[in-house]
Design a protein around this motif. Structure first.
Motif, mmCIF file in Angstrom:
data_model
loop_
_atom_site.group_PDB
_atom_site.id
_atom_site.type_symbol
_atom_site.label_atom_id
_atom_site.label_comp_id
_atom_site.label_asym_id
_atom_site.label_seq_id
_atom_site.Cartn_x
_atom_site.Cartn_y
_atom_site.Cartn_z
ATOM 1 N N TYR A 56 7.822 -1.015 6.500
ATOM 2 C CA TYR A 56 6.408 -0.653 6.569
ATOM 3 C C TYR A 56 6.203 0.445 7.614
ATOM 4 N N ASN A 57 6.828 0.287 8.782
ATOM 5 C CA ASN A 57 6.697 1.311 9.820
ATOM 6 C C ASN A 57 7.335 2.632 9.392
ATOM 7 N N MET A 58 8.459 2.549 8.687
ATOM 8 C CA MET A 58 9.086 3.768 8.174
ATOM 9 C C MET A 58 8.184 4.455 7.150
ATOM 10 N N ALA B 299 2.966 10.045 7.524
ATOM 11 C CA ALA B 299 2.444 10.906 8.596
ATOM 12 C C ALA B 299 3.251 12.197 8.696
ATOM 13 N N ALA B 300 4.558 12.099 8.581
ATOM 14 C CA ALA B 300 5.409 13.295 8.658
ATOM 15 C C ALA B 300 5.186 14.217 7.467
ATOM 16 N N ALA C 282 2.112 17.109 7.923
ATOM 17 C CA ALA C 282 2.222 18.406 8.603
ATOM 18 C C ALA C 282 2.679 19.528 7.669
ATOM 19 N N PRO C 283 3.760 19.368 6.936
ATOM 20 C CA PRO C 283 4.197 20.471 6.061
ATOM 21 C C PRO C 283 3.218 20.754 4.910
ATOM 22 N N THR C 284 2.460 19.742 4.492
ATOM 23 C CA THR C 284 1.539 19.960 3.374
ATOM 24 C C THR C 284 0.336 20.806 3.778
ATOM 25 N N PHE C 285 0.156 21.063 5.063
ATOM 26 C CA PHE C 285 -0.945 21.906 5.540
ATOM 27 C C PHE C 285 -0.861 23.295 4.912
ATOM 28 N N PHE C 286 0.350 23.785 4.726
ATOM 29 C CA PHE C 286 0.535 25.125 4.185
ATOM 30 C C PHE C 286 0.327 25.160 2.669
ATOM 31 N N ALA D 190 -1.935 7.426 6.133
ATOM 32 C CA ALA D 190 -1.252 6.906 7.324
ATOM 33 C C ALA D 190 -2.212 6.067 8.165
ATOM 34 N N SER D 191 -3.452 6.519 8.284
ATOM 35 C CA SER D 191 -4.458 5.770 9.058
ATOM 36 C C SER D 191 -4.753 4.419 8.420
ATOM 37 N N VAL D 192 -4.907 4.409 7.101
ATOM 38 C CA VAL D 192 -5.185 3.151 6.397
ATOM 39 C C VAL D 192 -4.018 2.175 6.566
ATOM 40 N N LEU D 193 -2.789 2.677 6.438
ATOM 41 C CA LEU D 193 -1.623 1.815 6.624
ATOM 42 C C LEU D 193 -1.577 1.232 8.037
ATOM 43 N N GLU D 194 -1.869 2.061 9.028
ATOM 44 C CA GLU D 194 -1.839 1.594 10.423
ATOM 45 C C GLU D 194 -2.956 0.594 10.697
ATOM 46 N N VAL D 195 -4.150 0.857 10.190
ATOM 47 C CA VAL D 195 -5.273 -0.064 10.391
ATOM 48 C C VAL D 195 -5.009 -1.383 9.670
ATOM 49 N N THR D 196 -4.452 -1.308 8.471
ATOM 50 C CA THR D 196 -4.109 -2.530 7.732
ATOM 51 C C THR D 196 -3.132 -3.376 8.540
ATOM 52 N N LYS D 197 -2.146 -2.720 9.118
ATOM 53 C CA LYS D 197 -1.155 -3.424 9.943
ATOM 54 C C LYS D 197 -1.823 -4.109 11.137
ATOM 55 N N SER D 198 -2.800 -3.454 11.724
ATOM 56 C CA SER D 198 -3.460 -3.999 12.913
ATOM 57 C C SER D 198 -4.404 -5.153 12.601
ATOM 58 N N PHE D 199 -5.142 -5.039 11.500
ATOM 59 C CA PHE D 199 -6.178 -6.029 11.215
ATOM 60 C C PHE D 199 -5.739 -7.165 10.297
ATOM 61 N N LEU D 200 -4.638 -6.996 9.617
ATOM 62 C CA LEU D 200 -4.141 -8.063 8.745
ATOM 63 C C LEU D 200 -2.751 -8.484 9.213
#
Length: 167
Positions: A34-36, A42-43, A46-50, A63-73
Motif C-alpha cells: 500500500y505504501n509503495m 505520487a512519483a 511529477a513527470p506528468t506535469f509536462f 495519492a492524497s486519497v490513498l494517504e487519507v484512507t490509510k489515516s482514517f481507516l
C-alpha cells in the motif's frame, strides 16, 4: 479427562499462535504494498506535469486519497504498534504452548498421573489466556474461512507429528 483438556488447550494455543503469525505477516505485506502504491502514484505525478496539468492534478488527488484512507481507516493499514502487540501475543501463545506440552509429557510419561495437580497447573498456565484471547480478537480484524481452516490444519498436523509420529 485431563488428558483431553490438555490436548484441546495445546490445539488452541498452537492455532492462536499461528493465527497471530499469519495475520501479522499478511498485514505487513499489505502495508508495504500500500505504501509503495502511494509512493508510485505520487512519483508519477511529477513527470506528468509536462504532459498535462490534469494528469498531475489527478495523481496528486489519488495519492492524497490513498494517504487519507490509510489515516482514517485503520482496518485498511493496521498500525505497526498494533502489529507489534500481535507479535507479543504470538510469543505469549508460543510460551503457553510449551508449558502445556510439558504438562502433556508429564501426563503421558507418568504411570498414574495426579489429575488434580495437573488440572491446577493447567489453570495456572492459562490464567492470562482469556485477556490475551480478547486482545487477539480485538486486533485481528479478519481471517477468511479458508485461512482459518489452513491454520487449524497446520496446528493439528504439528501436534500429531510431534506427539504421535515421532515414537
Amino acid at each position: 479427562m485431563i488428558r483431553q483438556e490438555i490436548w484441546e488447550e495445546m490445539k488452541k494455543a498452537k492455532t492462536y499462535q499461528l493465527s497471530c503469525l499469519y495475520y501479522v505477516d499478511k498485514k505487513r505485506k499489505f502495508n508495504r504494498n500500500y505504501n509503495m502504491c502511494i509512493i508510485g502514484v505520487a512519483a508519477l505525478g511529477a513527470p506528468t506535469f509536462f504532459i498535462s496539468h490534469w494528469c498531475t492534478f489527478v495523481t496528486t488527488i489519488a495519492a492524497s486519497v490513498l494517504e487519507v484512507t490509510k489515516s482514517f481507516l485503520p482496518a485498511v493499514c493496521q498500525s505497526e504498534e498494533e502489529l507489534s502487540k500481535i507479535d507479543g501475543l504470538a510469543i505469549y501463545f508460543g510460551e503457553t504452548l510449551q508449558k502445556i506440552e510439558g504438562l502433556w509429557n508429564l501426563h503421558e510419561n507418568t504411570e498414574s498421573p495426579d489429575e488434580l495437580s495437573l488440572n491446577k497447573e493447567l489453570s495456572k498456565v492459562l490464567k492470562k489466556s482469556p485477556e490475551n484471547e480478547t486482545l487477539m480478537n480485538k486486533l485481528i480484524h479478519s481471517l477468511s474461512k479458508k485461512e482459518d481452516d489452513k491454520i487449524r490444519k497446520q496446528a493439528d498436523d504439528y501436534l500429531i507429528q510431534k506427539f504421535y509420529e515421532q515414537k
